[in-house]
Design a protein around this motif. Structure first.
Motif, PDB file in Angstrom:
ATOM      1  N   SER A 171       0.830  -1.215   0.000  1.00  0.00           N
ATOM      2  CA  SER A 171       0.000   0.000   0.000  1.00  0.00           C
ATOM      3  C   SER A 171       0.859   1.258   0.000  1.00  0.00           C
ATOM      4  O   SER A 171       0.575   2.227  -0.729  1.00  0.00           O
ATOM      5  N   ALA A 172       1.926   1.250   0.799  1.00  0.00           N
ATOM      6  CA  ALA A 172       2.826   2.405   0.838  1.00  0.00           C
ATOM      7  C   ALA A 172       3.507   2.606  -0.509  1.00  0.00           C
ATOM      8  O   ALA A 172       3.673   3.749  -0.974  1.00  0.00           O
ATOM      9  N   ALA A 173       3.897   1.516  -1.155  1.00  0.00           N
ATOM     10  CA  ALA A 173       4.547   1.616  -2.464  1.00  0.00           C
ATOM     11  C   ALA A 173       3.583   2.166  -3.509  1.00  0.00           C
ATOM     12  O   ALA A 173       3.977   2.955  -4.383  1.00  0.00           O
ATOM     13  N   CYS A 174       2.299   1.791  -3.427  1.00  0.00           N
ATOM     14  CA  CYS A 174       1.297   2.315  -4.361  1.00  0.00           C
ATOM     15  C   CYS A 174       1.119   3.819  -4.192  1.00  0.00           C
ATOM     16  O   CYS A 174       0.910   4.549  -5.166  1.00  0.00           O
ATOM     17  N   SER A 175       1.189   4.276  -2.959  1.00  0.00           N
ATOM     18  CA  SER A 175       1.043   5.714  -2.696  1.00  0.00           C
ATOM     19  C   SER A 175       2.256   6.505  -3.158  1.00  0.00           C
ATOM     20  O   SER A 175       2.139   7.653  -3.579  1.00  0.00           O
ATOM     21  N   GLU A 176       3.416   5.875  -3.084  1.00  0.00           N
ATOM     22  CA  GLU A 176       4.658   6.577  -3.377  1.00  0.00           C
ATOM     23  C   GLU A 176       5.050   6.532  -4.843  1.00  0.00           C
ATOM     24  O   GLU A 176       5.649   7.478  -5.362  1.00  0.00           O
ATOM     25  N   HIS A 177       4.711   5.450  -5.522  1.00  0.00           N
ATOM     26  CA  HIS A 177       5.168   5.260  -6.904  1.00  0.00           C
ATOM     27  C   HIS A 177       3.972   5.105  -7.838  1.00  0.00           C
ATOM     28  O   HIS A 177       3.102   4.265  -7.612  1.00  0.00           O
ATOM     29  N   ALA A 178       3.957   5.900  -8.903  1.00  0.00           N
ATOM     30  CA  ALA A 178       2.849   5.858  -9.859  1.00  0.00           C
ATOM     31  C   ALA A 178       2.808   4.559 -10.645  1.00  0.00           C
ATOM     32  O   ALA A 178       1.765   4.187 -11.181  1.00  0.00           O
ATOM     33  N   CYS A 179       3.929   3.859 -10.709  1.00  0.00           N
ATOM     34  CA  CYS A 179       4.002   2.645 -11.525  1.00  0.00           C
ATOM     35  C   CYS A 179       3.770   1.379 -10.718  1.00  0.00           C
ATOM     36  O   CYS A 179       4.059   0.276 -11.198  1.00  0.00           O
ATOM     37  N   VAL A 180       3.250   1.511  -9.506  1.00  0.00           N
ATOM     38  CA  VAL A 180       3.022   0.339  -8.660  1.00  0.00           C
ATOM     39  C   VAL A 180       1.529   0.176  -8.401  1.00  0.00           C
ATOM     40  O   VAL A 180       0.836   1.136  -8.073  1.00  0.00           O
ATOM     41  N   GLN A 181       1.039  -1.044  -8.567  1.00  0.00           N
ATOM     42  CA  GLN A 181      -0.330  -1.399  -8.246  1.00  0.00           C
ATOM     43  C   GLN A 181      -0.316  -2.526  -7.215  1.00  0.00           C
ATOM     44  O   GLN A 181       0.644  -3.298  -7.146  1.00  0.00           O
ATOM     45  N   GLY A 182      -1.372  -2.615  -6.431  1.00  0.00           N
ATOM     46  CA  GLY A 182      -1.462  -3.650  -5.409  1.00  0.00           C
ATOM     47  C   GLY A 182      -2.807  -4.330  -5.424  1.00  0.00           C
ATOM     48  O   GLY A 182      -3.850  -3.672  -5.520  1.00  0.00           O
ATOM     49  N   LEU A 183      -2.798  -5.636  -5.349  1.00  0.00           N
ATOM     50  CA  LEU A 183      -4.021  -6.428  -5.334  1.00  0.00           C
ATOM     51  C   LEU A 183      -4.002  -7.292  -4.074  1.00  0.00           C
ATOM     52  O   LEU A 183      -3.045  -8.041  -3.853  1.00  0.00           O
ATOM     53  N   LYS A 184      -5.018  -7.195  -3.255  1.00  0.00           N
ATOM     54  CA  LYS A 184      -5.088  -7.961  -2.012  1.00  0.00           C
ATOM     55  C   LYS A 184      -6.213  -8.973  -2.100  1.00  0.00           C
ATOM     56  O   LYS A 184      -7.377  -8.599  -2.312  1.00  0.00           O
ATOM     57  N   LEU A 185      -5.888 -10.255  -1.936  1.00  0.00           N
ATOM     58  CA  LEU A 185      -6.906 -11.287  -1.897  1.00  0.00           C
ATOM     59  C   LEU A 185      -7.499 -11.354  -0.489  1.00  0.00           C
ATOM     60  O   LEU A 185      -6.847 -11.029   0.502  1.00  0.00           O
ATOM     61  N   SER A 186      -8.744 -11.787  -0.397  1.00  0.00           N
ATOM     62  CA  SER A 186      -9.446 -11.795   0.887  1.00  0.00           C
ATOM     63  C   SER A 186      -8.893 -12.838   1.845  1.00  0.00           C
ATOM     64  O   SER A 186      -9.084 -12.735   3.059  1.00  0.00           O
ATOM     65  N   ARG A 187      -8.197 -13.856   1.325  1.00  0.00           N
ATOM     66  CA  ARG A 187      -7.609 -14.905   2.150  1.00  0.00           C
ATOM     67  C   ARG A 187      -6.498 -15.586   1.352  1.00  0.00           C
ATOM     68  O   ARG A 187      -6.346 -15.343   0.162  1.00  0.00           O
ATOM     69  N   ASN A 188      -5.743 -16.406   2.045  1.00  0.00           N
ATOM     70  CA  ASN A 188      -4.663 -17.129   1.379  1.00  0.00           C
ATOM     71  C   ASN A 188      -5.252 -18.220   0.473  1.00  0.00           C
ATOM     72  O   ASN A 188      -5.964 -19.110   0.941  1.00  0.00           O
ATOM     73  N   GLU A 189      -4.961 -18.117  -0.821  1.00  0.00           N
ATOM     74  CA  GLU A 189      -5.500 -19.058  -1.795  1.00  0.00           C
ATOM     75  C   GLU A 189      -4.420 -19.945  -2.411  1.00  0.00           C
ATOM     76  O   GLU A 189      -4.732 -20.847  -3.176  1.00  0.00           O
TER      77      GLU A 189
END
Length: 340
Positions: free
Chosen positions: A66-84
């Motif tokens: 999340s911090a990297a997404c806020s700091e860098h325009a070229c970073v995206q983050g996807l969070k799964l609801s649980r370990n799959e």
């Protein structure tokens, strides 16, 4: 193959992460540096990006993403609801990158796979290859057991007729059309290393030396390696079922021969009373039957899970630069038919 090099692509690098807080900062720094240098050399477009997939981590991995997404325009983050699991997390990242990029590279967060090989992958893509496999030509950093077991697994899969690139894990480049074709495979128990060769399209290999893990622990202990091997075998081939049938036929033949022998001995009066042979035969047949039932049960379990058509994963958050959870994008990802 195209007569001229393809246009400079927009590149997406998909990185599945599970409890990678120790290595994440190093991974981010290395991949950002790689993107920047490749963009300056005009190998990729300047709007290329990194997509980190948090597979239900229990440490601070998502906070760092999340911090990297806020700091860098070229970073995206996807969070799964649980370990799959690694394969589902990778598919989630590939699905999120679908339509956003011309070429998509997948790589593990530990960066044991050589990031400099991505340059050669992009060159191969521009030369007209839709699938570029990263192949480990040197595995000296792995333990003897891991090297030996991996070679044995590849040999076993080849004997069973499964098309799989030897010494290739999940470090590869896919073109947009190759990724779209891969995402049409909807099975719940996906073994990506075996599915990609089924996609077809022009493919090639890029060889590299596997490095050491910079920090943290391997997320593939022996238990998960065996589970992945079983997943690959039962998802890609029915050869074990045919081997059971062949074994049953052989045992029937041996039983018939033993019956003839016993009858001959009975008529000639040369039989000797005893229980050793009876006990051994009971244990042998019991073991064969239990093994056969176990293999058949594994396939029946696969049918059971596939028939439910449950989704592979659920997306909790999808972050981009200076944008909180984008629920519209999340809903779009979750509702695509090929992700079910």
């Amino acid at each position: 193959m195209p007569a001229f090099p393809l246009p400079i692509p927009r590149l997406a690098i998909v990185v599945p992460c599970y409890n990678e807080e120790d290595v994440f900062s190093y991974c981010l720094r290395e991949l950002l540096s790689l993107l920047d240098s490749m963009a300056q050399e005009q190998m990729i477009r300047a709007d290329s990006f990194l997509l980190f997939v948090d597979d239900g981590s229990r440490d601070t991995t998502w906070e760092q993403i999340s911090a990297a997404c806020s700091e860098h325009a070229c970073v995206q983050g996807l969070k799964l609801s649980r370990n799959e699991g690694h394969q589902s997390a990778l598919l989630a990242g590939l699905a999120a990158a679908d339509g956003q990029a011309d070429a998509i590279v997948s790589i593990d967060a530990d960066l044991q796979d050589d990031t400099t090989a991505i340059r050669r992958m992009v060159e191969a893509y521009r030369a007209g290859y839709d699938v570029v496999y990263g192949v480990r030509e040197c595995r000296q950093t792995d333990t003897w057991f891991k090297r030996t077991s991996a070679e044995g697994f590849y040999s076993l899969m080849a004997c069973m007729g499964v098309r799989q690139v030897i010494n290739h894990a999940d470090f590869r480049l896919l073109s947009r059309r190759a990724l779209a074709a891969l995402l049409t495979y909807t099975e719940r128990n996906a073994y990506i290393r075996g599915l990609v060769p089924l996609v077809g399209f022009p493919s090639t290999e890029v060889r590299y030396a596997r490095g050491v893990r910079m920090a943290g622990e391997s997320k593939y202990p022996l238990r998960k390696m065996l589970a992945l091997a079983m997943e690959g075998i039962t998802s890609m081939t029915i050869t074990p079922l045919r081997l059971i049938a062949a074994l049953g036929l052989c045992i029937c033949g041996l039983s018939l021969a033993a019956t003839v022998y016993v009858l001959v001995m009975t008529f000639t009066g040369n039989t000797v009373e005893g229980w050793s042979s009876i006990i051994l035969s009971i244990f042998f047949m019991g073991g064969v039957q239990m093994l056969s039932l176990g293999i058949i049960g594994e396939y029946i379990g696969k049918i059971y899970l596939e028939s439910k058509k449950r989704p592979r994963f659920h997306v909790e958050s999808f972050l981009r630069h200076n944008a909180p959870s984008t629920f519209q994008t999340q809903d779009t990802i979750s509702s695509r038919p090929h992700l079910s």
